[in-house]
Design a protein around this motif. Sequence first.
Motif, PDB file in Angstrom:
ATOM      1  N   ASP A 107      -2.633  -3.700  -2.468  1.00 44.58           N
ATOM      2  CA  ASP A 107      -2.458  -4.549  -3.640  1.00 44.58           C
ATOM      3  C   ASP A 107      -1.754  -5.830  -3.223  1.00 44.58           C
ATOM      4  OD1 ASP A 107      -3.568  -2.599  -5.318  1.00 44.58           O
ATOM      5  OD2 ASP A 107      -1.628  -1.614  -5.575  1.00 44.58           O
ATOM      6  N   ALA A 108      -2.305  -6.958  -3.653  1.00 47.12           N
ATOM      7  CA  ALA A 108      -1.714  -8.269  -3.371  1.00 47.12           C
ATOM      8  C   ALA A 108      -1.432  -8.953  -4.697  1.00 47.12           C
ATOM      9  CB  ALA A 108      -2.660  -9.112  -2.515  1.00 47.12           C
ATOM     10  N   GLU A 139      -7.622  -4.646  -2.392  1.00 43.82           N
ATOM     11  CA  GLU A 139      -8.609  -4.437  -1.337  1.00 43.82           C
ATOM     12  C   GLU A 139      -8.508  -2.990  -0.857  1.00 43.82           C
ATOM     13  OE1 GLU A 139     -10.869  -6.372   0.119  1.00 43.82           O
ATOM     14  OE2 GLU A 139     -10.456  -8.304  -0.810  1.00 43.82           O
ATOM     15  N   THR A 140      -9.589  -2.243  -0.958  1.00 39.03           N
ATOM     16  CA  THR A 140      -9.576  -0.880  -0.458  1.00 39.03           C
ATOM     17  C   THR A 140      -9.708  -0.889   1.064  1.00 39.03           C
ATOM     18  OG1 THR A 140     -11.970  -0.710  -0.767  1.00 39.03           O
ATOM     19  CG2 THR A 140     -10.574   0.067  -2.565  1.00 39.03           C
ATOM     20  N   SER A 142       0.876  -1.172   0.000  1.00 35.32           N
ATOM     21  CA  SER A 142       0.000   0.000   0.000  1.00 35.32           C
ATOM     22  C   SER A 142       0.909   1.217   0.000  1.00 35.32           C
ATOM     23  CB  SER A 142      -0.913   0.016   1.225  1.00 35.32           C
ATOM     24  OG  SER A 142      -1.703   1.188   1.229  1.00 35.32           O
ATOM     25  N   GLY A 143       0.743   2.068  -0.977  1.00 33.18           N
ATOM     26  CA  GLY A 143       1.667   3.179  -1.155  1.00 33.18           C
ATOM     27  C   GLY A 143       1.275   4.413  -0.377  1.00 33.18           C
ATOM     28  N   THR A 144       1.943   5.511  -0.696  1.00 31.75           N
ATOM     29  CA  THR A 144       1.734   6.744   0.052  1.00 31.75           C
ATOM     30  C   THR A 144       0.388   7.389  -0.238  1.00 31.75           C
ATOM     31  OG1 THR A 144       3.019   7.859  -1.681  1.00 31.75           O
ATOM     32  CG2 THR A 144       4.167   7.305   0.361  1.00 31.75           C
ATOM     33  N   SER A 145      -0.341   6.888  -1.245  1.00 28.63           N
ATOM     34  CA  SER A 145      -1.695   7.377  -1.473  1.00 28.63           C
ATOM     35  C   SER A 145      -2.701   6.668  -0.580  1.00 28.63           C
ATOM     36  CB  SER A 145      -2.095   7.192  -2.944  1.00 28.63           C
ATOM     37  OG  SER A 145      -1.304   7.993  -3.789  1.00 28.63           O
ATOM     38  N   TYR A 146      -2.271   5.588   0.067  1.00 28.07           N
ATOM     39  CA  TYR A 146      -3.076   4.757   0.978  1.00 28.07           C
ATOM     40  C   TYR A 146      -4.528   4.597   0.516  1.00 28.07           C
ATOM     41  CZ  TYR A 146      -4.093   9.358   3.172  1.00 28.07           C
ATOM     42  OH  TYR A 146      -4.438  10.659   3.402  1.00 28.07           O
ATOM     43  N   ASP A 147      -4.690   4.280  -0.778  1.00 23.94           N
ATOM     44  CA  ASP A 147      -6.035   4.076  -1.299  1.00 23.94           C
ATOM     45  C   ASP A 147      -6.446   2.620  -1.307  1.00 23.94           C
ATOM     46  OD1 ASP A 147      -4.152   3.499  -3.202  1.00 23.94           O
ATOM     47  OD2 ASP A 147      -5.056   4.665  -4.812  1.00 23.94           O
ATOM     48  N   ALA A 148      -5.472   1.707  -1.367  1.00 23.82           N
ATOM     49  CA  ALA A 148      -5.815   0.289  -1.429  1.00 23.82           C
ATOM     50  C   ALA A 148      -4.589  -0.557  -1.104  1.00 23.82           C
ATOM     51  CB  ALA A 148      -6.335  -0.079  -2.826  1.00 23.82           C
ATOM     52  N   GLY A 196      -2.746  -4.328   9.887  1.00 20.72           N
ATOM     53  CA  GLY A 196      -2.302  -5.718   9.797  1.00 20.72           C
ATOM     54  C   GLY A 196      -3.443  -6.654   9.444  1.00 20.72           C
ATOM     55  N   GLN A 197      -4.602  -6.445  10.034  1.00 23.95           N
ATOM     56  CA  GLN A 197      -5.759  -7.286   9.720  1.00 23.95           C
ATOM     57  C   GLN A 197      -6.226  -7.081   8.285  1.00 23.95           C
ATOM     58  OE1 GLN A 197      -8.367  -6.009  12.864  1.00 23.95           O
ATOM     59  NE2 GLN A 197      -7.610  -7.542  14.316  1.00 23.95           N
ATOM     60  N   ALA A 198      -6.169  -5.827   7.804  1.00 22.78           N
ATOM     61  CA  ALA A 198      -6.556  -5.553   6.421  1.00 22.78           C
ATOM     62  C   ALA A 198      -5.577  -6.203   5.439  1.00 22.78           C
ATOM     63  CB  ALA A 198      -6.623  -4.043   6.186  1.00 22.78           C
TER      64      ALA A 198
END
Length: 384
Positions: free
Chosen positions: A16-17, A39-40, A8-14, A71-73
């Motif tokens: 990615d896996a 996952e958003t 999850s990058g600095t935009s913290y939008d989602a 962590g759960q997300a």
Amino acid sequence: MRVIGLMSGTSYDAIDAAAAELDLVGDSLVLKPLGMVSETYDGELRESLAAALPPGTTTLGEVCRLDTLIGQAFAAAAVRADRELCAGRAELVASHGQTVYHWVAGKQVHGTLQLGQPAWIAEATGLPVVADFRPRDVAAGGQGAPLVSLVDLLWLRGRPGRPVALNLGGIANLTAPDGTAFDTGPGCALIDAAARGFSGGALAYDVDGALAARGQVHGPLLDRLLEEPYYALSAPKTTGKELFHLGHLRDALTGFGTLPAEDVVATLTMLTARTVADAVRSVGATEVIGSGGGTRNPVLLGMLGDLLPGMAVRTSDELGLLSDAKEAYAFAVLGFLTVHGLPGTEPASTGARHPSVLGSVTPGRDGWRLPPPAGRRPRRLLVG
């Protein structure tokens, strides 16, 4: 080895896996992409995260809560990726976590903090987890970023000319063939901040560059923004939302009166294009291979192309790595290198004193047995 990379990058939008089959073959690391799921963050968690980030303030209690919830997300994203992409046969998870603070003073990085407690991922998946990648490079005198540089160097080795890998996330960074790598400045961070601010939170970003397309670049505002001292620093250098946030924009707007939202967003889009183009020219690039959310902004890519006439500006999709998934795949590679005892950094990129094996390992449900040491680090990354 089947590895799931989480990012999850600095935009913290989602979150990615990306799942990959990784194998060492001679002096090459072969990456077979298995796909990506995203996952958003739920709205409440995203708002809590945004409120805790600089220039906001927080408490240790809130940091603990965020570490757990993130962590759960991340665990939920890993479980889904294992089920949908690996048929339940993943062997390792590599989690970047969520960067919440990058402690920089001038050109020196003193520390970095990523949240997303890996124990939740190990518990949910039953798999060993490599996490907390950045601090080891910082401890070795490096910037702790951009860590994807090693993967870019392996991936682009042998390509004609001087291709540079460009990541257009919240913060933009590039990697040149000689190992030079650095954050160029705001990728989408200020554009996103303006879009949210002007829309009262209705927009998370400038969708398809629509706001910028309707605006005009405001020359005096652009000139003021370009006075930021960070741009004049030599590489290696890193930055973050500790610098490039809504307050930074508000300070720059002082004295200009009320400018149309579209003009401000157009100016910020040009700021990103201009600082990236300046960085690309400074390393003598002949080709730009972009990835990250900013590549979905046609106005930004158009401005960048205009500033780099005659130079090919393409996305990583054309070379076999989905632009949106590239960083998650990169951390899958870094996790693979870690468990094989191989360094995941390039000192020329981060400024560290030496290469380092990155991260910490959280054992899975059945414990953890390390693979045999792999010897020398691979010389190239083959995607296919």
